[in-house]
Design a protein around this motif. Structure first.
Motif, PDB file in Angstrom:
ATOM      1  N   ASN A 187     -11.839   1.436   2.574  1.00 15.75           N
ATOM      2  CA  ASN A 187     -12.330   2.598   3.323  1.00 15.75           C
ATOM      3  C   ASN A 187     -13.794   2.463   3.705  1.00 15.75           C
ATOM      4  O   ASN A 187     -14.187   1.429   4.232  1.00 15.75           O
ATOM      5  CB  ASN A 187     -11.998   3.879   2.536  1.00 15.75           C
ATOM      6  N   SER A 201      -2.149   4.311  -4.285  1.00 18.14           N
ATOM      7  CA  SER A 201      -3.498   4.350  -3.726  1.00 18.14           C
ATOM      8  C   SER A 201      -3.783   3.081  -2.938  1.00 18.14           C
ATOM      9  O   SER A 201      -3.115   2.055  -3.112  1.00 18.14           O
ATOM     10  CB  SER A 201      -4.522   4.483  -4.857  1.00 18.14           C
ATOM     11  N   CYS A 212     -16.895   9.797  -8.462  1.00 21.49           N
ATOM     12  CA  CYS A 212     -15.716   9.339  -7.724  1.00 21.49           C
ATOM     13  C   CYS A 212     -15.960   7.990  -7.080  1.00 21.49           C
ATOM     14  O   CYS A 212     -15.201   7.050  -7.306  1.00 21.49           O
ATOM     15  CB  CYS A 212     -15.350  10.395  -6.680  1.00 21.49           C
ATOM     16  N   HIS A 213     -17.001   7.882  -6.269  1.00 23.11           N
ATOM     17  CA  HIS A 213     -17.335   6.640  -5.551  1.00 23.11           C
ATOM     18  C   HIS A 213     -18.759   6.215  -5.883  1.00 23.11           C
ATOM     19  O   HIS A 213     -19.630   7.071  -6.035  1.00 23.11           O
ATOM     20  CB  HIS A 213     -17.241   6.850  -4.036  1.00 23.11           C
ATOM     21  N   THR A 243     -10.297   8.563 -10.538  1.00 20.90           N
ATOM     22  CA  THR A 243     -10.031   7.430 -11.417  1.00 20.90           C
ATOM     23  C   THR A 243      -8.643   7.537 -12.048  1.00 20.90           C
ATOM     24  O   THR A 243      -7.978   6.533 -12.274  1.00 20.90           O
ATOM     25  CB  THR A 243     -11.101   7.361 -12.533  1.00 20.90           C
ATOM     26  N   LYS A 294      -2.324   1.828 -12.669  1.00 18.58           N
ATOM     27  CA  LYS A 294      -3.278   1.105 -13.503  1.00 18.58           C
ATOM     28  C   LYS A 294      -2.609   0.559 -14.763  1.00 18.58           C
ATOM     29  O   LYS A 294      -2.941  -0.531 -15.222  1.00 18.58           O
ATOM     30  CB  LYS A 294      -4.466   2.015 -13.844  1.00 18.58           C
TER      31      LYS A 294
HETATM   32  O1  C5P Z   1     -11.180   6.577  -2.813  1.00 21.98           O
HETATM   33  P1  C5P Z   1     -10.751   5.329  -2.124  1.00 21.98           P
HETATM   34  O2  C5P Z   1      -9.254   5.300  -1.859  1.00 21.98           O
HETATM   35  O3  C5P Z   1     -11.524   4.994  -0.895  1.00 21.98           O
HETATM   36  O4  C5P Z   1     -11.051   4.156  -3.152  1.00 21.98           O
HETATM   37  C1  C5P Z   1     -10.478   2.880  -3.014  1.00 21.98           C
HETATM   38  C2  C5P Z   1      -9.569   2.599  -4.183  1.00 21.98           C
HETATM   39  O5  C5P Z   1     -10.342   2.348  -5.360  1.00 21.98           O
HETATM   40  C3  C5P Z   1      -8.669   3.760  -4.563  1.00 21.98           C
HETATM   41  O6  C5P Z   1      -7.523   3.769  -3.736  1.00 21.98           O
HETATM   42  C4  C5P Z   1      -8.366   3.489  -6.022  1.00 21.98           C
HETATM   43  O7  C5P Z   1      -7.321   2.582  -6.158  1.00 21.98           O
HETATM   44  C5  C5P Z   1      -9.667   2.847  -6.493  1.00 21.98           C
HETATM   45  N1  C5P Z   1     -10.562   3.811  -7.178  1.00 21.98           N
HETATM   46  C6  C5P Z   1     -10.479   3.956  -8.555  1.00 21.98           C
HETATM   47  N2  C5P Z   1     -11.300   4.829  -9.209  1.00 21.98           N
HETATM   48  C7  C5P Z   1     -12.207   5.554  -8.530  1.00 21.98           C
HETATM   49  C8  C5P Z   1     -12.301   5.434  -7.126  1.00 21.98           C
HETATM   50  C9  C5P Z   1     -11.458   4.549  -6.475  1.00 21.98           C
HETATM   51  O8  C5P Z   1      -9.653   3.302  -9.187  1.00 21.98           O
HETATM   52  N3  C5P Z   1     -13.031   6.373  -9.199  1.00 21.98           N
END
Ligand code: C5P
Length: 319
Positions: A124, A235, A266-267, A278, A289
């Motif tokens: 993303n 995901s 989160c990010h 997560t 996971k």
């Molecule tokens: O949120 P987004 O989908 O853009 O993040 C990419 C991927 O990273 C997620 O689909 C998820 O598998 C993983 N992720 C995670 N833990 C987080 C954020 C993202 O495992 N806190």
């Protein structure tokens, strides 16, 4: 923390999640918005080798190739890239990195290690600029969900994040993978910006994942899980891991199964906190996971300290 240790050992359950997340999961189970009907058989006790063989036999990376309706009548055969995604990268990719966007990657100093891989997958809108020390700066592929293409705040057509990389987009389709239905009612209409982008940048490899591939992955997660998982697509992270297992000799996944740095952030690139990022609410993230943890051939030390899981490429798996 107790949940983290159970995740590392591979025996966590949704019952250990915060009640708020359990409630959200329950609501998704009742809504079943994509019309999921699991017809497979549970095989929850598989060994790592059995699991890898099941993946090798069943997981087929597929992208829209323009040969099926409604896309065939819309001229998509000439619109999609001429070289299939599975043949785009050199055969000899030894190791690949999958870099999740989790906040826990901050202060990891993993950047150099990540960049040393033959190919790097990111997700993303996750940036590298300003975060090189922790996430590296090499990007070979980027998996983007349909919101990236449709929400103007991402500047999909102009942002440098989406240039000079292989793009792979996806959108939650009905479980039936009925392409006509999906085309009429996508979650977010990625088709119009996809066509526009292909016309403006015909030389950039850009694919849309086939819904059959996405739901095949969901079936495999459910098959290998004792609990009932959320009836929603996996995901982007899980999709990307399986994609790279098909393309690479070995896949190193960073901060998917969380390290000791686990956080509600989160990010790594946004000041937003939510444990669901997560552990999952919409996506069956906890179960994804647990499955990936079972496939890990890396060390426990790397898992705890780096949040790194090492997975064999599927081509080399002997069954
Ligand atoms: O949120 P987004 O989908 O853009 O993040 C990419 C991927 O990273 C997620 O689909 C998820 O598998 C993983 N992720 C995670 N833990 C987080 C954020 C993202 O495992 N806190």
């Amino acid at each position: 923390r107790a949940l983290l240790r159970r995740l590392w050992k591979g025996d966590a359950s949704a019952r250990m999640l915060h009640p708020r997340l359990q409630k959200a999961m329950g609501a998704y189970l009742r809504a079943n918005k994509h019309g999921v009907r699991f017809r497979g058989r549970r095989a929850a006790g598989r060994s790592r080798t059995e699991l890898l063989c099941a993946l090798r036999g069943r997981v087929q990376v597929r992208t829209l190739d323009g040969t099926e309706p409604p896309f065939s009548a819309l001229g998509w055969r000439a619109l999609v890239p001429p070289v299939p995604l599975s043949r785009l990268l050199p055969r000899g990719l030894r190791t690949c990195a999958v870099v999740t966007s989790a906040g826990a990657i901050l202060n990891s100093s993993l950047g150099e290690e990540i960049d040393s891989h033959d190919a790097v997958l990111r997700f993303n809108s996750a940036p590298t600029r300003g975060y090189e020390k922790d996430v590296g700066n090499k990007t070979t592929l980027r998996i983007i969900n349909s919101q990236i293409l449709t929400n103007p705040s991402y500047h999909f057509m102009d942002s440098a994040l989406y240039k000079d990389v292989i793009l792979v987009a996806w959108d939650p389709a009905p479980y039936s993978a009925n392409l006509n239905l999906w085309y009429k009612r996508p979650d977010y209409n990625l088709f119009t910006p996809y066509v526009q982008h292909r016309q403006r940048n015909p030389n950039q490899p850009f694919y849309i994942l086939h819904p059959k591939f996405i739901w095949q992955l969901w079936d495999i997660i459910q098959e290998n899980t004792k609990e009932k998982i959320q009836p929603n697509p996996p995901s982007s992270g899980f999709i990307g891991i399986l994609l790279m297992m098909n393309l690479c000799g070995e896949v190193h996944v960073y901060e998917y199964v969380p390290s000791v740095r686990q956080t509600d952030l989160c990010h790594y690139h946004e000041p937003y906190h939510d444990a669901a990022c997560t552990l999952g609410a919409y996506h069956p993230l906890l179960y994804e996971k647990l499955l990936v943890q079972r496939l890990n051939v890396g060390s426990q030390g790397d898992l705890h300290r780096k949040g790194k899981v090492v997975l064999p490429g599927l081509q080399a798996v002997r069954c």
